[in-house]
Design an enzyme around this catalytic site. Structure first.
Site, short mmCIF file in Angstrom:
data_model
loop_
_atom_site.label_atom_id
_atom_site.label_comp_id
_atom_site.label_asym_id
_atom_site.label_seq_id
_atom_site.Cartn_x
_atom_site.Cartn_y
_atom_site.Cartn_z
N HIS A 81 -10.37 -0.35 4.98
CA HIS A 81 -9.24 -0.20 4.06
C HIS A 81 -9.85 0.14 2.70
O HIS A 81 -9.88 -0.69 1.78
CB HIS A 81 -8.43 -1.50 4.02
N THR A 97 0.82 -1.20 0.00
CA THR A 97 0.00 0.00 0.00
C THR A 97 0.86 1.26 0.00
O THR A 97 0.59 2.21 -0.73
CB THR A 97 -0.95 -0.01 1.21
#
Lengths: 180, 306
Positions: B136, B59
């Site tokens: 998320h 990420t």
């Protein structure tokens, strides 16, 4: 909106595009190394029409690219109100190619500035030329077109729209006074 | 069309139109990453701070690449190298960062709600890159993008999400997103990893992998967080794998054109067999590619604030 005036009809648009197609071939002495790139959205349909016309004349299909200039605009900054981003499709190198950019209306020149910056990210073209259906004046940058369908002196308060069958159902160029 | 909130804190806050706007924009950004010169000038002069206070490679790298391909200046802060280790509070860190005039803050934090605190006290747009076991959102958006690209739609598809549902922010964000977009979702995992009342999110619940993946269009395998083993949620990794590992035998229960997804990092042989992770059904690496495009789209859409 105020008064609406049609300044070019379907026949007029077609004749202009025929002439532009011939001029492109004349100026470049054929289609060798030549690539058409239409600017989203109006320029894409015009580039497709020019491609068809030139194919008919020369028997060779020129490569055609599609360019969305949104990411290169100079007025994106201050809010999250962003223009809708379209797809860019230039699946070939522009190195040493002659690129003919195609757009519907040439106005301030800022779109063309953005388009040239974008093109150069795809390689180093030998040269870039510009074909537009309408040149309505009011340039804010030192930019001019190589191929022009019609010069259309307009007031800055007027809106010039190029309607094309592919997106608006009919071919016409209209000019109307906008309220301000 | 635009995003109505200043921040992206969770999928729960997004409308279907907003999700589609992000996905459409992301699809247009895919092309930039295939160019020889992978850069557009859109965010020139903008500063993006990636505040990663919990471990991450995928990420963080994805956000950094997304920012750089848009010509922004990206700064990465991780907990080990920040003043957090000297005892500075999150709010003080945020106020100090804000004083340096960044344009957007991306935050990952082990505490649920940390991005929401920043969103309240900072003028800048905040993007949640994962907060505890809460949400998320960028992962769910890239998953939706991958599904839409491969299947042409999300609506009406049968999706199985398998693993540690209770501790998974990926599961939670995906449930919100998939349900909104009209998919049918079944969650599966051991009873010790299944949160109570999860059915209230609109999903079917199963305690058997085979049951959950039967006739599925999409199977999302979640990472088993081996660091949780001491919590006695399962007797051993081997036992977990016996019951919940997706392999070439049980995958036959799913549809012939099933897509296998995983948010990474994968534990080969625990939740997913290596030949499945690398096999023809797997779109795990497409997810990673689409992740960059989704994050470019969000940075583009959110910069500038309201």
């Amino acid at each position: 909106m105020g008064q609406k005036r049609t300044v070019m009809d379907a026949e007029g648009i077609d004749r202009s595009l025929n002439r532009i197609a011939y001029e492109i071939l004349e100026k470049n002495k054929g289609v060798e190394e030549l690539i058409l790139v239409g600017i989203r959205t109006g320029g894409v349909f015009l580039a497709e029409r020019l491609q068809k016309k030139i194919t008919k004349m020369e028997g060779v299909e020129m490569p055609l690219g599609i360019l969305d200039i949104t990411l290169y605009r100079d007025d994106l900054v201050s809010t999250n109100r962003k223009p809708k981003l379209g797809k860019t499709e230039i699946p070939f190198s522009l190195d040493n190619k002659k690129v003919v950019l195609v757009d519907d209306v040439l106005f301030t020149g800022r779109t063309i500035r953005a388009a040239m910056d974008a093109l150069i990210d795809f390689g180093r073209p030998k040269l870039i030329q510009l074909a537009v259906l309408i040149d309505r004046g009011h340039r804010e940058l030192p930019i001019r077109a190589d191929f022009v369908g019609k010069d259309l002196p307009s007031s800055i308060w007027e809106a010039v729209s190029v309607n094309l069958t592919e997106k608006n159902g009919r071919d016409e160029v209209v000019i109307e006074e906008s309220e301000h | 069309m635009r995003l109505t909130e200043k921040d992206l804190l969770g999928i729960r806050d997004l409308t279907v139109d907003e999700i589609n706007l992000v996905l459409d924009t992301a699809e247009s950004f895919i092309e930039v990453s295939t160019r020889e010169i992978k850069k557009v000038p859109t965010l020139r002069g903008k500063t993006i701070i990636n505040l990663f206070l919990e471990a991450s490679t995928r990420t963080r790298t994805s956000f950094e690449i997304a920012g750089k391909r848009l010509s922004a200046d990206t700064i990465n802060i991780s907990s080990a190298t920040s003043s957090i280790v000297k005892g500075e509070t999150l709010i003080d860190t945020a106020r100090n960062l804000e004083a340096m005039n960044p344009d957007i803050i991306v935050i990952r934090h082990s505490a649920a709600g940390a991005p929401h605190i920043l969103a309240r006290i900072m003028r800048q747009p905040i993007i949640n890159a994962g907060d505890g076991a809460h949400e998320h959102p960028t992962q769910a958006l890239l998953d939706l993008m991958t599904i839409r690209a491969k299947k042409g739609r999300v609506s009406g598809l049968r999706v199985a999400i398998v693993g540690d549902i209770a501790h998974s922010r990926v599961a939670r964000s995906n449930i919100y997103g998939l349900i909104k977009m009209g998919a049918h979702v079944t969650v599966a995992g051991p009873a010790t990893m299944m949160p109570r009342y999860i059915d209230r999110m609109g999903v079917a619940v199963s305690y058997r992998l085979e049951e959950a993946i039967r006739d599925a269009d999409i199977i999302m395998m979640l990472r088993i967080q081996t660091e949780r083993q001491h919590e006695n949620l399962f007797p051993s990794l081997r036992e977990y794998a016996n019951y919940f590992c997706l392999n070439r035998e049980n995958i036959r229960l799913a549809k012939d054109d099933v897509l296998v997804m995983h948010p990474g990092p994968i534990n080969r042989g625990v939740e997913i067999a290596p030949d499945i992770a690398d096999g023809p059904y797997s779109v795990i690496l497409d997810q990673v590619t689409n992740g960059v495009a989704v994050r470019m789209a969000l940075l583009y859409l959110l910069t500038g604030g309201k």
